[in-house]
Design an enzyme around this catalytic site. Structure first.
Site, PDB file in Angstrom:
ATOM      1  N   ARG A  31       0.826  -1.212   0.000  1.00 15.32           N
ATOM      2  CA  ARG A  31       0.000   0.000   0.000  1.00 15.32           C
ATOM      3  C   ARG A  31       0.860   1.262   0.000  1.00 15.32           C
ATOM      4  O   ARG A  31       0.510   2.258  -0.645  1.00 15.32           O
ATOM      5  CB  ARG A  31      -0.957  -0.031   1.199  1.00 15.32           C
ATOM      6  CG  ARG A  31      -2.071  -1.078   1.030  1.00 15.32           C
ATOM      7  CD  ARG A  31      -2.687  -1.463   2.377  1.00 15.32           C
ATOM      8  NE  ARG A  31      -3.859  -2.335   2.256  1.00 15.32           N
ATOM      9  CZ  ARG A  31      -3.807  -3.659   2.062  1.00 15.32           C
ATOM     10  NH1 ARG A  31      -2.623  -4.260   1.932  1.00 15.32           N
ATOM     11  NH2 ARG A  31      -4.920  -4.371   1.987  1.00 15.32           N
ATOM     12  N   GLN A  63      -8.717  -7.326   0.954  1.00 12.26           N
ATOM     13  CA  GLN A  63      -8.346  -7.096  -0.445  1.00 12.26           C
ATOM     14  C   GLN A  63      -9.533  -6.571  -1.250  1.00 12.26           C
ATOM     15  O   GLN A  63      -9.389  -5.650  -2.055  1.00 12.26           O
ATOM     16  CB  GLN A  63      -7.794  -8.380  -1.071  1.00 12.26           C
ATOM     17  CG  GLN A  63      -6.422  -8.754  -0.534  1.00 12.26           C
ATOM     18  CD  GLN A  63      -5.834  -9.977  -1.217  1.00 12.26           C
ATOM     19  OE1 GLN A  63      -6.433 -10.539  -2.131  1.00 12.26           O
ATOM     20  NE2 GLN A  63      -4.671 -10.397  -0.770  1.00 12.26           N
ATOM     21  N   ASP A  77      -4.044 -15.034   7.962  1.00  8.31           N
ATOM     22  CA  ASP A  77      -2.820 -15.532   7.330  1.00  8.31           C
ATOM     23  C   ASP A  77      -1.987 -16.399   8.269  1.00  8.31           C
ATOM     24  O   ASP A  77      -1.085 -17.113   7.826  1.00  8.31           O
ATOM     25  CB  ASP A  77      -1.973 -14.364   6.817  1.00  8.31           C
ATOM     26  CG  ASP A  77      -2.543 -13.764   5.544  1.00  8.31           C
ATOM     27  OD1 ASP A  77      -3.287 -14.469   4.838  1.00  8.31           O
ATOM     28  OD2 ASP A  77      -2.259 -12.592   5.255  1.00  8.31           O
TER      29      ASP A  77
END
EC number: 2.5.1.19
Length: 432
Positions: A28, A169, A317
């Site tokens: 980002r 996302q 994750d």
């Protein structure tokens, strides 16, 4: 990929380390610095393969990005001066690059094609394409679901969108597209997902309001963007492997410095605390992206846990290595509400269960997660990362529970997010 890596590391693990910069934030920061006319410096970025794909794409668009001693210096002509690329924009193995740039390039109206590797070609894009098309983006994928994604100029409009999945996302693709719309966009989330896009918009002077599960954007917010310097904290997803390694390896005492502990990402800390793990945070900083040093010590008799609901997106994750941790608990643990794992680099529900079961652990995959039984490393089968960086590192940590070396195929997948992972693990072995 290199065919095989022999992991021969034994405990105890002792010492102090830092982990690479946060992958989500590095992506980002590169994107926002590239949009802003002028010079931005990104300190301690992650320079793994995924983030390099993002850098390479912005270089093709006309942005100068120099690597210099643990920092990136981004010199941009500004988004209004971007080149139209005359080649496919290759996103490699990076879902973040693919999905966020689908939104950003749709908003910019730059004619382009996004395409990744074989793994990306299997990952669903419909969850991103649907809201972007509601915004009048001219974007098409194979079967409306897969890369390559073909983007043509269009005028983006604002939308009022109820998220279908708790996905940072998808949310971020909408937010990047919304920068260019003449109307506000309102996003309502199902559960809180990682909020790095929102915090970093503010860091680069882009107005955005987030309260509870609702996010509101400002019309044509891109006009407010300014270059900014950004210090990337250590990636908690990378720290997770060392947290679990220390917890399950007798005699271990490991400290990890400068780890990002954003509350939308710190699920692993909550989970370890609930399991009774010996974990302490100190040197804490406050701000949009808080950090801390984390000390972890070996903990026998870990308590079983049920991981579900809002805890899942905060640890999405880390769930493969958390599943390994749960095999060392004194009772049966369960992971639920984690369907999102099916659309990662691999179907991580299946790959986590399959690879750990090969080594003698006992995990049962379900439609939305895993049932994990107290179990031990029993057999020295050769295992495979299946080109998934997080599976490769999780299996390396599992090897600490074996007295024999473990062979892992396609281990260099770890370079996607953690170049130098194995030397860092060996450093702790040597200090121990």
């Amino acid at each position: 990929m290199v065919n095989e890596q022999i992991i021969d590391i034994s405990g105890p693990l002792k010492g102090e380390i830092e982990v690479p910069g946060d992958k989500s934030m590095t992506h980002r920061a590169i994107m926002l610095a590239s949009l802003a006319e002028g010079v931005s410096t990104i300190y301690k970025p992650l320079l793994g393969e995924d983030c390099r794909r993002t850098m390479d794409i912005f270089r093709l668009l006309g942005v100068e990005i120099k690597e210099d001693d643990e920092k990136l210096v981004v010199t941009s002509p500004g988004y209004q001066s971007f080149n139209t690329p005359h080649q496919v924009l290759y996103t490699g193995n990076s879902g973040t690059t693919t999905r966020l740039l689908a939104g950003l390039l749709s908003g910019l109206g730059i004619e382009s094609v996004l395409s990744g590797d074989v793994s990306i070609g299997k990952r669903p894009m419909d969850r991103v394409l649907r809201p972007l098309k509601l915004m009048d983006a001219n974007i098409e994928g194979i079967e409306d679901n897969y890369t390559p994604l073909i983007i043509k100029p269009s005028v983006i409009k604002g939308i009022n969108y109820q998220m279908e999945v708790a996905s940072a996302q998808v949310k971020s693709a909408i937010l990047f597209a919304s920068l260019f719309s003449k109307e506000p966009t309102i996003i309502k989330e199902l559960d809180v997902s990682r909020n790095h896009t929102e915090t970093m918009f503010k860091h680069f002077n882009i107005p955005i309001e987030a309260e509870g599960l609702s996010i509101n954007t400002t019309p044509e917010a891109i006009r407010y963007i300014k270059p900014a310097d950004f210090h990337v904290p250590g990636d908690i997803s990378s720290a997770a492997f060392f947290i679990v390694a220390a917890l399950i390896t007798p005699g271990s005492d490991v400290t990890i410095h400068n780890v990002g502990i954003n509350p939308t990402r710190s699920g692993i800390i909550d989970i370890v605390e609930k399991m009774g793990g010996n974990i302490q945070l100190f040197n804490q900083t406050t701000g949009a992206e808080p950090t801390a040093s984390i000390r972890i010590q070996y903990t026998p008799m870990l308590q079983p846990i049920t991981i579900e609901g809002e805890l899942v997106p905060k640890a999405i994750d880390e769930l493969p290595v958390i599943a390994l941790l749960c095999t060392q608990a004194v009772g049966t643990s369960t992971i639920k509400d984690a369907e999102e794992l099916k659309v990662k680099e691999t179907n991580r529900i299946d790959t986590t269960a399959d690879m750990l079961n090969l080594l003698g652990f006992e995990l049962q995959p379900t439609n939305d997660g895993l049932i994990i039984y107290p179990s031990e490393f029993k057999t020295n089968a050769t295992v495979d990362s299946l080109t998934d960086h997080r599976i490769g590192m999780m299996l390396a940590v599992a090897s600490l529970l074996s007295s024999e070396p473990v062979k892992i195929k396609q281990f260099d997948a770890v370079n996607v997010s953690f170049p130098g992972f194995l030397p860092k693990l060996k450093l702790l072995e040597n200090e121990g």
